[in-house]
Each structure stands twice: as C-alpha cells, then as structure tokens.
Motif scaffolding. Structure first.
Motif: not given
Length: 513
Positions: A84-86, A91-99, A146-153, A159-164
């Motif tokens: 859930m942390k991941s 989600l924070q990354a998406r919100v930051a880019v939107a901001f 992450l949002v604009l250039e590395m969608p698979r990361t 999904s929790g397969q990687l942490n921040e």
C-alpha cells in the motif's frame, strides 16, 4: 477525493486513494489465535493469498507457525502495508505531475515568461510532504520521470513490486538518456512483470546501467566525464558529538587520498607507541592524519571559529543544561565545558548597554574560539590550542528569544547578522535544516520592512530565492521580543500556510499551559 482528469492540468490520476476506513487496523494487538482475523486488512486486491509471501495452506511442518496464527497474520499485514505504501507513492507521483502542470497553466494565464513557469513548484511539493526544498525538487523530478517517461516502472511501484527507493534507482541510472531511450530501457527492463523480484539494490542498479549503456553508450560516457564537476565536501551530525565528513571526489583522487591515509596510518603504527601505553587503532590514526593535514595542526582547531551557545549556569556552575554548537546542534554540557577547558574564559566588564539589557531576562553565553578576533566586548586567554572569547547574549524571560537593536540600514550589520544566525541556527523555511547562507528581511526592505531582529530571518540560498517567486508571502507573527517565540508564517501561491518557529536556546524551558 475528486479525481484529477485531463481537463485539470492535462495529467490523469486514474487511481482513487485508499480510504483510511478500509484499513481496518485496531490499536490493540491480538493475544489469541481466534482474534487474529479481527485486525486483518480489508483491502481488496492487496491481500490476495496467491501472491508471494502469503502463508501457505496445508499441513504445518514441525517448527513452523500455522497459517492462522497471530504471527502469520501480523507478517501478512506488514507485507500488505508495504504494498500500500508503494501504491500511495505512485499516486503521489501522479498528483505531483498534475500539480506541476496546473501551476504552469495558472502562471501562463498570469503572463509569466516561459522560463519562469514552474518556479516554486518543487518547494510547494516539499512543504506538502513535510520535506526540505531540495528533497521536494528531487521528488518532483522523480514523479515526472515515472509518469511521463517510465510507465512500466510506475506500474511496478503501483502494484508493490518496487518500493520508492528502488524506483528512484532506476530513474537515476537512466537520467542521462533521451526520453525515447529512457522509455526503451523501461520497456526492456519491464519491472512490472516481476523482473526484479528478490533482487537487491546492486542488482537493480547493474541491470539499469547495462541497459542504458546498450541504448546510448556515448551519453553514459559523457555522464561519467561530467561527474567531476559535482565534486563536493559535506558535513552531517553524527551521534555522541561526532560528525560525518564526506567528500565526493573523482575515483582516482578519492583512491589516492584513502591510500595516503592508509599509508600514514600503517607507518605510524609500525613505528610503535609503546611509551604511551595506548595504541590507537588504524582508523583512529587515519582520522587524526586527515584532520592534521587539512587544518595544519594536530587538534585541527587553530584559526577556526567554533561558536558555542550555553547558559551562564552551565559554564560557571556546572549545570546540566545542554549547549548548542553552530553547524552541529545540541551537545552535552560536560562536553562543552571540557572543550573550553578550566580557567580559559574571561568575562568582559559589563557596559551600560549590557547592564540595561540584562534586566530583561536570563543571560546566555556565546563562546567563540579562534585566533585573530578583536573587539571591545571580547576577552581571551591564550592557550596552546584554543583562544576563547566570551560574549554575553540576553534573552526575554518568557520566550528565551534574543534581544537586539534596530538599524536604519538596508544591509544587516555584522553583529546583528551574527545575532540572527545564533537565534535561527539553520534555515527557517519549514522542514529545511540547511546551513544559513542569507540573512533576509521577512518583510522586504523595499516594502518598508525594517532592518531589525524581528524582521530578519536566516535562510539557505535556495529557500531565499524561492520566497521571491510570485505568490509567496512571508510575515512575522508573535515577533515581540518581550513575548512569544519568533515565528514566521509562509504562504504559498495555492493559499496554504506554514509556520516556522525559531529553535529554543539552551536554558529555555517552554511553559506548559
């Protein structure tokens, strides 16, 4: 929470945040097996028993914990919470880019030049996430990558397969590539398919480096050649009145320095110290050699000012109130007295101004050690290693705040600058503890702000430039030197406000009401 869509800043936040009520956590730890389910996480999709790490079904092996035990459920909760942390980080990354996009659009509407659009966004992200400005800018850069250039990361993070941290490693190792090459590396590594399951940080970095080099070896080589421009030395506090002195050097220079220290240590130890009775370790000799060669003296103090703030009770009466060393922080009282040594201080004769000010509150001593300092309010006793001057600083009894005089000049006088540096200790921007580089007017001088203690604040260079951006305002609240602690209220372009209080000086005990 309302979703951010295409019409709002052009970035999509497709995932709604996980409501707090869905966690189902209780403050009580279960003590019986039949209570274990009571603290389970009601998070659909995150606690699937088919995922790795779930307690296996079937017969319990000798020495194993049963699948329905309290311990098994608790470790499952830890795994789910980590996922859930991941997911929240994604989600924070998406919100930051939107901001960022929303701020740029608003600044464009306000007529800001293209080169100035986006200024201050990283600082606002930092304040919202309770981080320093420097850290906030890096988090914003990570989010954009992450949002604009590395969608698979990003998908692996979601999904929790990687942490921040591991997502940050992938972003860092591909920073030198073009957008197209970075997207290609992201597609090649495909972190969202479980490529890095069970892998450590070094394996992830190695895979990213290899993929980046295959895509664009020239950029990777160029990055290595430009890295020398980032050489630097930094100092961080360590426990027990120690510090970490770190040097970022080109590999040849770093290896040469370390080899020279090793050689000096081996030579000193081979010569023997039988007469002393105590043989220093190799590491101790290396540290002593470093200090002596850099400063030119065995103690490493000659010609250097060490500003130590302590109460008169700690200095003269053996009180246990800790002191504060500029550039480090709080130090034990006994350590501070040992640093000064017995009989090494001399108190200056009180002047009329000092006598008048002393009636306002308790006194604290600012001890500045070094050579070549002169002044009517200084007195010193020569010593082989230290020459110590004592300067009296007076504080308001209620708040412990330093008292000083006003000035009609635009620039802060040297003594007032030193006063503010002593009061603020580090940068006054919330969550930033960088060293003070600028003494700035809270209310700008051009707007009628006075050059005095209440209207002055110590800031690092980056935060001082940030507060000059359009939409940022700063004002002092509770700045009366006879009343509350010096407090700044910083307002951002979005209307959010944050407060920053000057740290308490040694000897001040805030009242509890």
């Amino acid at each position: 929470m309302e979703r951010i869509g295409d019409k709002q800043a052009g970035a999509v936040v497709a995932d709604a945040p996980v409501p707090a009520s869905s966690l189902g956590l209780t403050s009580r730890v279960p003590t019986r097996p039949n209570e274990a389910r009571a603290v389970g996480l009601a998070s659909p999709g995150l606690g699937d028993s088919s995922k790795p790490g779930t307690a296996p079904a079937g017969p319990v092996q000798p020495g194993a914990v049963s699948a329905g035990s309290v311990s098994g459920d608790l470790i499952e909760q830890l795994r789910v919470l980590e996922e859930m942390k991941s997911a929240i980080t994604a989600l924070q990354a998406r919100v930051a880019v939107a901001f960022d996009l929303a701020q740029r659009a608003e600044q464009a509407e306000a007529g800001a030049p293209v080169s100035e659009r986006g200024s201050g966004v990283g600082a606002q992200v930092a304040l919202a996430r309770r981080e320093s400005r420097n850290r906030g800018s890096r988090l914003l850069g990570l989010a954009k990558a992450l949002v604009l250039e590395m969608p698979r990361t990003l998908a692996a993070l979601k999904s929790g397969q990687l942490n921040e941290w591991r997502a940050t490693l992938l972003v860092k190792e591909t920073a030198c590539l073009s957008v197209e090459d970075r997207c290609a590396v992201d597609e090649e590594l495909a972190p969202d398919t479980g490529t890095f399951d069970g892998k450590g940080d070094k394996a992830i970095v190695a895979a990213a480096k290899a993929a980046a080099y295959r895509r664009d070896p020239r950029s990777v080589d160029g990055r290595a050649s430009r890295a020398a421009a980032e050489r630097m030395v930094s100092l961080r506090p360590a426990p027990d009145t120690m510090t970490y002195l770190t040097a970022l050097l080109p590999v040849t220079q770093g290896v040469a320095v370390y080899a020279a220290l090793c050689q000096a240590a081996d030579s000193a130890r081979s010569s023997g110290n039988a007469g002393s009775g105590v043989v220093p370790t190799r590491g101790q000799v290396m540290a002593d050699t470093l200090v002596e060669r850099v400063t030119g003296t065995p103690g490493g103090i000659s010609g250097i000012n060490l500003d130590l703030v302590m109460t008169d009770r700690t200095l003269f009466q053996g009180d246990s109130e800790p002191a504060r060393l500029k550039g480090y922080g709080i130090v034990p009282a006994e350590w501070a007295r040992i640093l000064l040594g017995p009989g090494q201080t001399a108190t200056p004769k009180p002047t009329a101004t000092q006598g008048q000010t002393a009636t306002l509150g308790q006194a604290a001593a600012n001890l500045s050690s070094g050579r070549g300092r002169t002044g009517k309010d200084h007195a010193g006793t020569p010593d082989a290693e230290l020459t110590i001057w004592l300067r009296r600083l007076y504080t308001a009894p209620a708040s412990g705040e330093l008292l000083s005089m006003d000035s009609k000049a635009r620039l802060f006088p040297a003594r007032l600058r030193r006063f503010i540096e002593t009061r603020d200790d580090t940068c006054r921007m919330p969550y930033c503890d960088a060293p003070i580089r600028h003494i700035d007017h809270v209310v700008p001088w051009r707007s009628g702000g006075k050059t005095n203690l209440a209207n002055g604040a110590g800031l690092c260079e980056a935060c001082n430039h940030t507060k000059e951006n359009p939409g940022w305002t700063t004002k002092a609240v509770h700045a009366d030197v006879h009343g509350g602690t010096h407090t700044l209220k910083i307002s951002t372009p979005t209307g959010h406000s944050y407060q920053s209080k000057a740290p308490p000086l040694p000897g001040h005990r805030p009242s509890r009401t």
